[in-house]
Design a protein around this motif. Structure first.
Motif, PDB file in Angstrom:
ATOM      1  N   LEU A 112      16.542  -3.377  -6.872  1.00  0.00           N
ATOM      2  CA  LEU A 112      16.228  -2.155  -6.120  1.00  0.00           C
ATOM      3  C   LEU A 112      17.469  -1.559  -5.481  1.00  0.00           C
ATOM      4  O   LEU A 112      17.845  -0.428  -5.783  1.00  0.00           O
ATOM      5  N   ARG A 142       5.900  -4.563 -12.944  1.00  0.00           N
ATOM      6  CA  ARG A 142       5.337  -3.928 -11.755  1.00  0.00           C
ATOM      7  C   ARG A 142       3.819  -3.803 -11.889  1.00  0.00           C
ATOM      8  O   ARG A 142       3.107  -3.701 -10.880  1.00  0.00           O
ATOM      9  N   ALA A 159       8.857  -1.531  -6.295  1.00  0.00           N
ATOM     10  CA  ALA A 159       9.485  -0.706  -5.264  1.00  0.00           C
ATOM     11  C   ALA A 159      10.440   0.304  -5.880  1.00  0.00           C
ATOM     12  O   ALA A 159      10.495   1.464  -5.449  1.00  0.00           O
ATOM     13  N   THR A 162       8.384   3.220  -7.274  1.00  0.00           N
ATOM     14  CA  THR A 162       7.884   4.107  -6.223  1.00  0.00           C
ATOM     15  C   THR A 162       9.019   4.936  -5.625  1.00  0.00           C
ATOM     16  O   THR A 162       8.877   6.149  -5.410  1.00  0.00           O
ATOM     17  N   TYR A 163      10.147   4.289  -5.370  1.00  0.00           N
ATOM     18  CA  TYR A 163      11.328   4.995  -4.853  1.00  0.00           C
ATOM     19  C   TYR A 163      11.755   6.092  -5.827  1.00  0.00           C
ATOM     20  O   TYR A 163      12.062   7.233  -5.428  1.00  0.00           O
TER      21      TYR A 163
END
Length: 261
Positions: A112, A142, A159, A162-163
């Motif tokens: 990430l 995911r 994550a 989504t980011y």
């Protein structure tokens, strides 16, 4: 992806983790399409492809990411395309209890924060010019996490996805496209070694080792993993002008592994 269908002439590209597996295939595909490429990894490959600007640095750290960003901007005079390939897992087996805080921090940095930091370094120049492309390589984990050893990896990739979606909403109106590519199992050097180890342990051959991995994933309908070059060709298309209206979405390349749409 050579032959003119994808033309990235004079495009300046930064690729994280571009010396092995998918990263090396991405570098080769973009070079073939005419791009100028800078990449970084902790260790140098046996041979750096002609035309590639390579820096050995640890992109898992904030300092390493900043050093690579400075290097790429200096060598190429700016970045038009950023491909965040770096990822993977060093977590031990044993499920949730085996993942310490240190394991979680390492998985999050690799899967990430390395992308977040490079985005933060390169996006201002793209926004100033009003054009650019950012690719985030996520993972089908995911959606299909494997609890034995990749809980932290799967969570970090979720994550990242989504980011990436949020980032696309922010910067697409400013001329910068953000796209996710979500591979399943890819037949990289590391995957080959894993299949060979499993084959040896089970007294079978390499193809038998591959079948063990595919069974662990619940099956791959096309009967084989993706090849690094196939993932790289998808990325080459997505960063090209031929994909100029594509942003904010995720392209899955997994041979049908995930059993839902």
């Amino acid at each position: 992806m050579s032959g003119g269908w994808i033309d990235l002439s004079d495009q300046r590209v930064a690729v994280s983790g571009g010396t092995k597996g998918v990263g090396a295939a991405v570098v080769a595909a973009l070079l073939s399409a005419g791009a100028r490429v800078a990449t970084a990894a902790r260790t140098a490959p046996n041979a750096v492809p002609t035309g590639v600007h390579f820096m050995p640095t640890d992109l898992l750290s904030a300092e390493g990411s900043a050093t690579f960003a400075d290097f790429a901007l200096s060598e190429l005079g700016g970045i038009d395309i950023l491909v965040n390939v770096l990822g993977g897992s060093d977590a031990p087996g044993g499920g949730y209890a085996a993942s310490t805080d240190a394991v979680w921090a390492s998985e999050i940095d690799r899967n990430l924060m390395s992308a977040v930091r490079l985005d933060r370094a390169f996006l201002p120049g793209m926004i100033e010019r009003g054009s650019g492309v950012v690719i985030h390589v996520t993972s089908i984990q995911r959606e299909l996490p494997l609890p034995e050893s990749t809980i932290a990896y799967a969570a970090a990739k979720a994550a990242l996805s989504t980011y990436s979606k949020a980032l696309s909403k922010e910067v697409s109106p400013k001329g910068v496209r953000v796209v996710r590519v979500s591979p399943g199992w890819i037949e990289t050097e590391a995957s080959v070694r894993l299949a060979e180890r499993l084959a040896e342990a089970e007294g079978t051959d390499y193809e038998g080792g591959k079948r063990i991995i595919m069974q662990g994933l619940g099956g791959i309908p096309i009967g084989r993993p993706a090849r690094p070059e196939e993932v790289a060709d998808l990325i080459a298309f997505l960063v090209s002008p031929r994909a100029a209206s594509i942003t904010g979405t995720e392209y899955v390349i997994n041979g049908g592994t995930v059993p839902t749409a």
